[in-house]
Enzyme design. Structure first.
Site, PDB file in Angstrom:
ATOM      1  N   GLU A  36      -9.017  10.703  22.883  1.00 36.86           N
ATOM      2  CA  GLU A  36      -7.578  11.372  23.034  1.00 36.86           C
ATOM      3  C   GLU A  36      -8.140  12.932  22.202  1.00 36.86           C
ATOM      4  OE1 GLU A  36      -4.357   8.986  22.360  1.00 36.86           O
ATOM      5  OE2 GLU A  36      -3.692  10.971  21.658  1.00 36.86           O
ATOM      6  N   HIS A  93       2.528  11.748   1.551  1.00 40.19           N
ATOM      7  CA  HIS A  93       2.848  10.460   2.377  1.00 40.19           C
ATOM      8  C   HIS A  93       4.170   9.578   1.500  1.00 40.19           C
ATOM      9  CE1 HIS A  93       1.443  11.318   6.078  1.00 40.19           C
ATOM     10  NE2 HIS A  93       0.504  10.488   6.616  1.00 40.19           N
ATOM     11  N   ASN A 146       6.693   9.920  14.057  1.00 40.98           N
ATOM     12  CA  ASN A 146       7.025   9.430  14.979  1.00 40.98           C
ATOM     13  C   ASN A 146       6.882   7.695  15.150  1.00 40.98           C
ATOM     14  OD1 ASN A 146       6.495  11.196  17.284  1.00 40.98           O
ATOM     15  ND2 ASN A 146       4.699  12.098  16.981  1.00 40.98           N
ATOM     16  N   CYS A 165      -9.728   3.255  14.301  1.00 41.79           N
ATOM     17  CA  CYS A 165      -9.814   4.231  12.200  1.00 41.79           C
ATOM     18  C   CYS A 165      -9.887   2.647  12.042  1.00 41.79           C
ATOM     19  CB  CYS A 165      -8.385   4.594  12.531  1.00 41.79           C
ATOM     20  SG  CYS A 165      -8.387   5.079  10.400  1.00 41.79           S
ATOM     21  N   CYS A 219      -3.383   2.966   8.089  1.00 41.10           N
ATOM     22  CA  CYS A 219      -2.035   3.585   7.713  1.00 41.10           C
ATOM     23  C   CYS A 219      -0.978   2.369   8.291  1.00 41.10           C
ATOM     24  CB  CYS A 219      -1.825   4.479   7.224  1.00 41.10           C
ATOM     25  SG  CYS A 219      -2.877   5.682   6.758  1.00 41.10           S
ATOM     26  N   CYS A 259       0.064  10.686  17.961  1.00 41.90           N
ATOM     27  CA  CYS A 259      -1.365  10.505  17.801  1.00 41.90           C
ATOM     28  C   CYS A 259      -1.550   8.795  17.967  1.00 41.90           C
ATOM     29  CB  CYS A 259      -2.331  10.686  16.937  1.00 41.90           C
ATOM     30  SG  CYS A 259      -1.564  11.281  15.518  1.00 41.90           S
ATOM     31  N   CYS A 261      -6.448  19.409  18.454  1.00 42.07           N
ATOM     32  CA  CYS A 261      -6.587  18.328  17.823  1.00 42.07           C
ATOM     33  C   CYS A 261      -7.726  17.767  18.138  1.00 42.07           C
ATOM     34  CB  CYS A 261      -5.721  17.627  18.214  1.00 42.07           C
ATOM     35  SG  CYS A 261      -5.228  16.447  16.694  1.00 42.07           S
ATOM     36  N   GLU A 292     -11.005   8.197  10.255  1.00 39.68           N
ATOM     37  CA  GLU A 292     -10.791   9.404   9.620  1.00 39.68           C
ATOM     38  C   GLU A 292     -12.018  10.031   9.504  1.00 39.68           C
ATOM     39  OE1 GLU A 292      -8.889   9.732   6.970  1.00 39.68           O
ATOM     40  OE2 GLU A 292     -10.875  10.788   5.796  1.00 39.68           O
ATOM     41  N   CYS A 343       0.824   4.145  11.798  1.00 39.05           N
ATOM     42  CA  CYS A 343      -0.181   4.787  12.700  1.00 39.05           C
ATOM     43  C   CYS A 343      -0.851   4.734  13.881  1.00 39.05           C
ATOM     44  CB  CYS A 343      -1.247   5.860  11.702  1.00 39.05           C
ATOM     45  SG  CYS A 343      -2.668   6.760  12.966  1.00 39.05           S
TER      46      CYS A 343
HETATM   47  N1  SAH Z   1      -6.850  10.063   9.119  1.00 40.33           N
HETATM   48  C1  SAH Z   1      -6.479  11.507   8.806  1.00 40.33           C
HETATM   49  C2  SAH Z   1      -6.340  11.467   9.726  1.00 40.33           C
HETATM   50  C3  SAH Z   1      -5.935  11.363  11.605  1.00 40.33           C
HETATM   51  S1  SAH Z   1      -3.815  11.387  10.961  1.00 40.33           S
HETATM   52  C4  SAH Z   1      -5.294  11.524   7.802  1.00 40.33           C
HETATM   53  O1  SAH Z   1      -5.028   9.734   7.778  1.00 40.33           O
HETATM   54  O2  SAH Z   1      -4.841  12.443   7.097  1.00 40.33           O
HETATM   55  C5  SAH Z   1      -3.470  13.059  11.104  1.00 40.33           C
HETATM   56  C6  SAH Z   1      -1.826  13.141  10.467  1.00 40.33           C
HETATM   57  O3  SAH Z   1      -0.429  12.514  11.527  1.00 40.33           O
HETATM   58  C7  SAH Z   1      -2.084  11.928   8.949  1.00 40.33           C
HETATM   59  O4  SAH Z   1      -1.279  12.524   7.835  1.00 40.33           O
HETATM   60  C8  SAH Z   1      -1.287  11.083   9.267  1.00 40.33           C
HETATM   61  O5  SAH Z   1      -0.984  10.029   8.490  1.00 40.33           O
HETATM   62  C9  SAH Z   1      -0.125  11.229  10.682  1.00 40.33           C
HETATM   63  N2  SAH Z   1       0.599  10.361  11.704  1.00 40.33           N
HETATM   64  C10 SAH Z   1       0.002   9.365  12.096  1.00 40.33           C
HETATM   65  N3  SAH Z   1       0.335   8.735  12.701  1.00 40.33           N
HETATM   66  C11 SAH Z   1       1.860   9.035  12.536  1.00 40.33           C
HETATM   67  C12 SAH Z   1       2.901   8.810  13.122  1.00 40.33           C
HETATM   68  N4  SAH Z   1       3.317   7.999  13.710  1.00 40.33           N
HETATM   69  N5  SAH Z   1       4.473   9.601  12.439  1.00 40.33           N
HETATM   70  C13 SAH Z   1       3.891  10.402  11.788  1.00 40.33           C
HETATM   71  N6  SAH Z   1       2.908  10.624  11.661  1.00 40.33           N
HETATM   72  C14 SAH Z   1       1.625  10.591  11.602  1.00 40.33           C
END
Ligand code: SAH
Length: 348
Positions: free
Chosen positions: A92, A216, A290, A112, A116, A333, A105, A160, A119
């Site tokens: 997406e 974070h 989120n 991935c 995390c 995302c 974006c 990532e 996520c």
């Molecule tokens: N892998 C990379 C880029 C993808 S995520 C990274 O970790 O930075 C892009 C951003 O969205 C990252 O800061 C990630 O931690 C954050 N993110 C992912 N899921 C999220 C969620 N449910 N709520 C808030 N931020 C989120």
């Protein structure tokens, strides 16, 4: 890289391909312009090429994504695109319209492996890396479909990016080169969960892109609870890598900080964070988390978010609260892709 993937080739590689095919190097410029400036998806559209060359080139398929679904936000015009890749995988991408221009974006991987906790993109693990052409084509298709110029690109979708390092660099060079969309590197942001060796590598490239670092948390213990990668690299190592990036490129670092109620949003957390990053040339992007249905994380209240920002500012650290875009369409995302995959799975 896949040696027949013509859309991932830079102009030098395309020139040697032309020589290899027994044609003139100047044809490379023409083909490159069709692919990266006019965004065509077939050789038939390259009307200034001799037919014989077009036939020879048909052994080099042009990577082009197919739209599988689009969701349009009624609130702010944000569009989420679900694209189908040639092997049937889906990814997406999101188009956000701002006053200063259109921002896309993009995803950098199918799935991935970083894990995390909050996520949605990481739940099914990593399927594969995206080729440079597949990263580029997310932008190309969106610009082509909307007829509107894309001026900013953020690599913040699924995946990532620094785990797909070579393809990412190839993507950045082609995206910012003359003869293509020529998007300034200053308008390109790459977000990473903090792969320390790759950040040092990237610093050496001396690109002008913005590095966004997903922090974070204010300390190692809390970061490890949210992000498995924090067990591999300490916050000290990550912050040192960010300092190195700034020293070598002169580009201010953006820290991303997703606020989770009761986990990382207290006054003490803000104070500790200030202590760690004070004096760095940086900016903090605060993102109310989120919530995803697979996990029990709760978003911080508006008040807690505002308060966190004020605490940072009192220490002289710039913070912005990320404006939520497209909140009426499949949330965080990776969620559009996930809901699509669940749907197709249940139809089988
Ligand atoms: N892998 C990379 C880029 C993808 S995520 C990274 O970790 O930075 C892009 C951003 O969205 C990252 O800061 C990630 O931690 C954050 N993110 C992912 N899921 C999220 C969620 N449910 N709520 C808030 N931020 C989120």
């Amino acid at each position: 890289m896949n040696m027949t993937d013509i859309k991932s080739m830079n102009i030098e590689e395309l020139s040697s391909l032309m020589t290899q095919l027994g044609d003139k190097p100047f044809r490379a410029k023409q083909v490159y312009s069709w692919l990266h400036e006019h965004l065509v998806t077939s050789y038939d559209e390259m009307t200034n090429l001799p037919k014989a060359l077009r036939e020879k080139l048909s052994a080099y398929p042009i990577t082009a994504l197919q739209v599988a679904d689009v969701q349009v936000s009624k609130l702010d015009g944000t569009r989420k695109y679900l694209f189908c890749l040639s092997d049937g995988n889906v990814i997406e991408s999101v188009l956000m319209r701002y006053k200063h221009g259109n921002s896309v974006c993009i995803s950098s991987q199918v799935g991935c492996r970083m894990g995390c906790r909050f996520c949605a993109s990481t739940i099914g693990g990593l399927t594969r890396n995206l080729m440079a052409s597949e990263m580029l084509d997310q932008i190309y298709r969106i610009q082509d479909i909307t007829g509107e110029r894309v001026s900013n690109v953020v690599v913040m979708g699924t995946g990532e990016p620094l785990d797909n390092y070579d393809n990412l660099l190839r993507f950045i060079h082609i995206l910012s080169a003359e003869g293509g969309l020529h998007i300034s590197q200053r308008n390109i942001t790459v977000s990473t969960c903090g792969l320390v060796p790759q950040i040092h590598e990237l610093a050496k490239e001396k690109l002008q892109i913005t590095l966004a670092l997903s922090l974070h948390a204010p300390n190692d213990a809390k970061r490890q609870e949210l992000m498995p990668i924090a067990r591999r690299y300490s916050m000290d190592e990550v912050l040192d890598a960010c300092r190195d990036y700034f020293d070598k490129t002169g580009r201010r670092i953006t820290f991303e900080y997703s606020l989770v109620a009761g986990v990382n949003d207290s006054d003490e957390d803000a104070a500790e964070l200030c202590g760690r990053i004070r004096g760095m040339n940086c900016h903090v992007n605060l993102i109310p988390v989120n919530p995803i249905k697979e996990r029990s994380f709760v978003r911080s209240t508006r008040e807690a978010v505002e308060n966190f920002k004020i605490k940072l500012e009192k220490c002289g650290i710039n913070g912005t609260i990320r404006r939520e875009m497209g909140s009426d369409i499949d949330g965080a995302c990776g969620q559009l892709r996930k809901s699509y995959m669940q749907k197709t799975e249940s139809e089988k």
